[in-house]
Design a protein around this motif. Structure first.
Motif, PDB file in Angstrom:
ATOM      1  N   ALA A  48       0.829  -1.203   0.000  1.00 39.38           N
ATOM      2  CA  ALA A  48       0.000   0.000   0.000  1.00 39.38           C
ATOM      3  C   ALA A  48       0.864   1.255   0.000  1.00 39.38           C
ATOM      4  CB  ALA A  48      -0.928  -0.012   1.215  1.00 39.38           C
ATOM      5  N   TYR A  49       1.959   1.209   0.766  1.00 41.42           N
ATOM      6  CA  TYR A  49       2.883   2.348   0.805  1.00 41.42           C
ATOM      7  C   TYR A  49       3.503   2.574  -0.582  1.00 41.42           C
ATOM      8  CZ  TYR A  49       6.892   5.242   2.108  1.00 41.42           C
ATOM      9  OH  TYR A  49       7.833   6.255   2.180  1.00 41.42           O
ATOM     10  N   LYS A  50       3.841   1.471  -1.246  1.00 40.43           N
ATOM     11  CA  LYS A  50       4.413   1.563  -2.588  1.00 40.43           C
ATOM     12  C   LYS A  50       3.387   2.157  -3.566  1.00 40.43           C
ATOM     13  CE  LYS A  50       6.556  -1.314  -6.174  1.00 40.43           C
ATOM     14  NZ  LYS A  50       6.930  -2.704  -6.553  1.00 40.43           N
ATOM     15  N   SER A  51       2.123   1.693  -3.444  1.00 38.98           N
ATOM     16  CA  SER A  51       1.064   2.214  -4.313  1.00 38.98           C
ATOM     17  C   SER A  51       0.823   3.699  -4.060  1.00 38.98           C
ATOM     18  CB  SER A  51      -0.237   1.431  -4.078  1.00 38.98           C
ATOM     19  OG  SER A  51      -0.062   0.071  -4.394  1.00 38.98           O
ATOM     20  N   PHE A  52       0.892   4.103  -2.787  1.00 39.74           N
ATOM     21  CA  PHE A  52       0.699   5.506  -2.427  1.00 39.74           C
ATOM     22  C   PHE A  52       1.800   6.370  -3.036  1.00 39.74           C
ATOM     23  CE2 PHE A  52       1.626   9.041   0.485  1.00 39.74           C
ATOM     24  CZ  PHE A  52       0.421   9.729   0.433  1.00 39.74           C
ATOM     25  N   MET A  53       3.036   5.870  -2.949  1.00 35.94           N
ATOM     26  CA  MET A  53       4.166   6.623  -3.493  1.00 35.94           C
ATOM     27  C   MET A  53       4.046   6.750  -5.016  1.00 35.94           C
ATOM     28  SD  MET A  53       5.824   7.590  -0.888  1.00 35.94           S
ATOM     29  CE  MET A  53       7.333   8.215  -1.634  1.00 35.94           C
ATOM     30  N   GLN A  54       3.444   5.734  -5.642  1.00 33.69           N
ATOM     31  CA  GLN A  54       3.288   5.753  -7.100  1.00 33.69           C
ATOM     32  C   GLN A  54       1.942   6.363  -7.527  1.00 33.69           C
ATOM     33  OE1 GLN A  54       3.790   1.650  -8.186  1.00 33.69           O
ATOM     34  NE2 GLN A  54       6.029   1.691  -7.921  1.00 33.69           N
ATOM     35  N   ALA A  55       1.183   6.857  -6.533  1.00 32.22           N
ATOM     36  CA  ALA A  55      -0.133   7.464  -6.774  1.00 32.22           C
ATOM     37  C   ALA A  55      -1.105   6.506  -7.466  1.00 32.22           C
ATOM     38  CB  ALA A  55       0.009   8.749  -7.587  1.00 32.22           C
ATOM     39  N   ASP A  56      -0.937   5.209  -7.190  1.00 34.33           N
ATOM     40  CA  ASP A  56      -1.841   4.190  -7.738  1.00 34.33           C
ATOM     41  C   ASP A  56      -2.952   3.952  -6.707  1.00 34.33           C
ATOM     42  OD1 ASP A  56      -3.156   2.069  -8.847  1.00 34.33           O
ATOM     43  OD2 ASP A  56      -1.370   0.802  -9.122  1.00 34.33           O
ATOM     44  N   GLU A  64      -6.511   1.289  -2.650  1.00 36.15           N
ATOM     45  CA  GLU A  64      -7.823   0.944  -2.091  1.00 36.15           C
ATOM     46  C   GLU A  64      -7.952  -0.570  -1.914  1.00 36.15           C
ATOM     47  OE1 GLU A  64     -12.587   1.588  -3.066  1.00 36.15           O
ATOM     48  OE2 GLU A  64     -11.063   2.051  -4.586  1.00 36.15           O
ATOM     49  N   LYS A  65      -7.454  -1.306  -2.891  1.00 37.27           N
ATOM     50  CA  LYS A  65      -7.496  -2.764  -2.821  1.00 37.27           C
ATOM     51  C   LYS A  65      -6.716  -3.263  -1.609  1.00 37.27           C
ATOM     52  CE  LYS A  65      -5.912  -6.851  -5.340  1.00 37.27           C
ATOM     53  NZ  LYS A  65      -5.224  -7.322  -6.553  1.00 37.27           N
ATOM     54  N   ARG A  66      -5.513  -2.714  -1.391  1.00 36.69           N
ATOM     55  CA  ARG A  66      -4.680  -3.140  -0.248  1.00 36.69           C
ATOM     56  C   ARG A  66      -5.348  -2.798   1.080  1.00 36.69           C
ATOM     57  NH1 ARG A  66      -1.971  -6.814  -2.851  1.00 36.69           N
ATOM     58  NH2 ARG A  66      -1.076  -5.948  -4.758  1.00 36.69           N
ATOM     59  N   LEU A  67      -5.989  -1.623   1.147  1.00 41.63           N
ATOM     60  CA  LEU A  67      -6.668  -1.219   2.379  1.00 41.63           C
ATOM     61  C   LEU A  67      -7.826  -2.158   2.699  1.00 41.63           C
ATOM     62  CD1 LEU A  67      -6.708   2.672   1.959  1.00 41.63           C
ATOM     63  CD2 LEU A  67      -5.346   1.345   3.592  1.00 41.63           C
ATOM     64  N   GLU A  75     -16.733 -11.899   4.497  1.00 42.42           N
ATOM     65  CA  GLU A  75     -16.343 -11.107   5.657  1.00 42.42           C
ATOM     66  C   GLU A  75     -15.619  -9.858   5.165  1.00 42.42           C
ATOM     67  OE1 GLU A  75     -15.652 -14.802   8.758  1.00 42.42           O
ATOM     68  OE2 GLU A  75     -13.967 -13.586   8.097  1.00 42.42           O
ATOM     69  N   GLY A  76     -15.953  -8.714   5.766  1.00 45.49           N
ATOM     70  CA  GLY A  76     -15.339  -7.473   5.333  1.00 45.49           C
ATOM     71  C   GLY A  76     -16.059  -6.936   4.111  1.00 45.49           C
ATOM     72  N   GLU A  77     -15.431  -6.036   3.394  1.00 49.32           N
ATOM     73  CA  GLU A  77     -16.085  -5.376   2.275  1.00 49.32           C
ATOM     74  C   GLU A  77     -15.451  -5.717   0.931  1.00 49.32           C
ATOM     75  OE1 GLU A  77     -16.207  -1.230   3.029  1.00 49.32           O
ATOM     76  OE2 GLU A  77     -17.339  -1.415   4.883  1.00 49.32           O
ATOM     77  N   LEU A  78     -14.503  -6.635   0.930  1.00 51.58           N
ATOM     78  CA  LEU A  78     -13.830  -6.983  -0.317  1.00 51.58           C
ATOM     79  C   LEU A  78     -14.779  -7.747  -1.220  1.00 51.58           C
ATOM     80  CD1 LEU A  78     -11.038  -6.792  -1.641  1.00 51.58           C
ATOM     81  CD2 LEU A  78     -10.555  -9.045  -0.714  1.00 51.58           C
ATOM     82  N   GLU A  79     -15.018  -7.288  -2.427  1.00 51.77           N
ATOM     83  CA  GLU A  79     -16.004  -7.900  -3.313  1.00 51.77           C
ATOM     84  C   GLU A  79     -15.399  -8.493  -4.566  1.00 51.77           C
ATOM     85  OE1 GLU A  79     -18.863  -4.885  -4.070  1.00 51.77           O
ATOM     86  OE2 GLU A  79     -19.673  -4.900  -2.030  1.00 51.77           O
TER      87      GLU A  79
END
Length: 462
Positions: A231-239, A244-247, A448-452
């Protein structure tokens, strides 16, 4: 002899209350109750015939059979009221009244049958508890003093016993006391040993639950750590789509950690006898899709190829969905990943095995399990942990936990393995899980959770 034991166990299984059957101590006490009923019942019927043939007094000539008939209904009283105390009182009251009645007509205070009244507190203590043992101690003392006053002081009692039966009466008292006291001594010693075994099992159960919590939290925690890094890598790359998927993956695994703690509490309640294990009807194929999706990052680390062979029309199963996922299948997948080599293959086969069972086979082509470890793989006390192909560590608790959960749900687990050193081509491990088929209608599948997202893995022909 074997057919008698089999007949008794069939009767016991149909007779015992379901709640008492789940409680090991109560189950043992029910066995004691049935044994006492049989032994004292035989004595009651012998005394009933003695009263009929050898006591020249109308009050007991036929009433003896009445006492014996009521006494023999004690098991029915237990089944009716679901109370061991109530059923024990049927034995104690009928037995006590009969022996007191017999004593008053056959010699009073100087008759050896008075000792049967003295043994009533022992029977009460063995079958119930201290409170009722004390109550019957008081009853026995009052009965003894009543007979003493009526016979010695007031001299109101006559001996109506036929002279021919005196020897028989004395023999019954002596032999009966030897049998009952010996049986009580052996059973009480056995009860103490049994209680110690129960305490030992409960201690192991507590350890098992702690192991479940520590072991099963480690997997979603590892996924969360891996997702944080990505997620940190995606954030740094603005992906932000990947972010959102990682979160969502992190949220799902956090929920799973909470669910593990909740199910561990439920398991503790089941094993302590407070409640039954809740079993649901669910589609194992849909659950497997979710599990494989959740482990995609773990598979990718070793570049593992996943093959799904799920037969169409596989029947739904009965089980605890969360326990099946986190404490059975996830543990096996963890091992499959751990002992697979880089770029290896893991195969998942799901099929209806019979009208009553569904089979899930998880096969890896890794390094296999040595025979010394394979023999003890489900033993929680044996040392079975070892390093994976990339130095991964483990506790060795996963497989004992999986076996324990499958047993609780009425399922079965089998493991077959060949080590790489002995078979260069067919090495690896296969876990076969057998679940009970559900005949209930399926509720809507809820993740379980919101992952669809649904990840479709390539099958064997791709």
């Amino acid at each position: 002899m074997n057919w008698i034991i089999k007949l008794y166990h069939n009767f016991y299984n149909k007779f015992i209350d379901e709640k008492h059957q789940l409680d090991a101590i109560m189950s043992y006490r029910v066995h004691l109750f049935l044994l006492v009923t049989i032994v004292t019942g035989l004595l009651m019927w012998v005394y009933a015939f003695l009263s009929f043939y050898f006591i020249d007094h109308i009050s007991i000539k036929y009433l003896g059979f009445g006492y014996a008939c009521v006494h023999i209904t004690a098991p029915l009283a237990y089944r009716w009221k679901r109370s061991l105390v109530f059923a024990s009182y049927v034995i104690l009251i009928t037995g006590g009244l009969f022996q007191l009645h017999f004593c008053l007509l056959t010699g009073g205070f100087y008759n050896s049958t008075l000792v049967w009244v003295a043994i009533l507190p022992s029977i009460a203590g063995v079958l119930t508890n201290k409170k009722h043992a004390l109550i019957w101690s008081i009853v026995a003392i009052l009965s003894m003093f009543t007979v003493f006053i009526l016979d010695v002081h007031l001299q109101l009692l006559n001996n109506y016993l036929d002279e021919r039966a005196r020897t028989m009466t004395q023999f019954l008292v002596t032999a009966g006391m030897i049998v009952l006291n010996s049986a009580f001594t052996l059973l009480l010693l056995g009860k103490d040993k049994f209680k110690n075994e129960i305490l030992h099992k409960k201690a192991l159960s507590k350890q098992n639950i702690l192991r479940i919590v520590s072991h099963d939290i480690s997997t979603p925690l590892s996924v969360i750590k891996l997702s944080i890094a990505r997620a940190y890598k995606s954030f740094m790359q603005a992906d932000f789509t990947d972010l959102e998927k990682r979160l969502k993956v992190m949220e799902k695994n956090a929920l799973k950690m909470g669910k593990t703690i909740e199910s561990s509490r439920a398991l503790e309640s089941v094993e302590s006898g407070k409640k039954d294990l809740k079993l649901d009807s669910f589609d194992l194929g849909q659950l497997m899709d979710s599990i494989l999706l959740n482990n995609k990052d773990m598979f990718d680390v070793k570049e593992l190829k996943i093959i799904q062979n799920f037969n169409i029309g596989v029947q739904p199963i009965m089980g605890n969905r969360h326990m099946v996922e986190t404490q059975v299948i996830q543990n096996i997948i963890n091992n499959a990943i751990k002992f697979s080599c880089q770029g290896g293959v893991i195969v998942f086969d799901l099929r209806t095995f019979s009208d009553e069972m569904v089979e899930l086979c998880i096969r890896d082509h890794g390094i296999g399990i040595p025979e010394t470890i394979l023999q003890n793989i489900f033993n929680p006390l044996a040392k079975t942990n070892r390093e994976g192909t990339r130095g991964e560590t483990g506790t060795g608790f996963g497989m004992p936990i999986a076996k324990h959960i499958m047993d609780l749900m009425g399922g079965k687990i089998i493991v077959e393995s060949r080590v790489k050193e002995s078979d260069a081509y067919e090495h690896g491990t296969c876990f076969k899980l057998y679940f009970k088929v559900s005949h209930k209608s399926l509720p809507p599948f809820k993740e379980e959770g919101e992952l669809e997202e649904v990840l479709t893995f390539k099958n064997a022909n791709s």
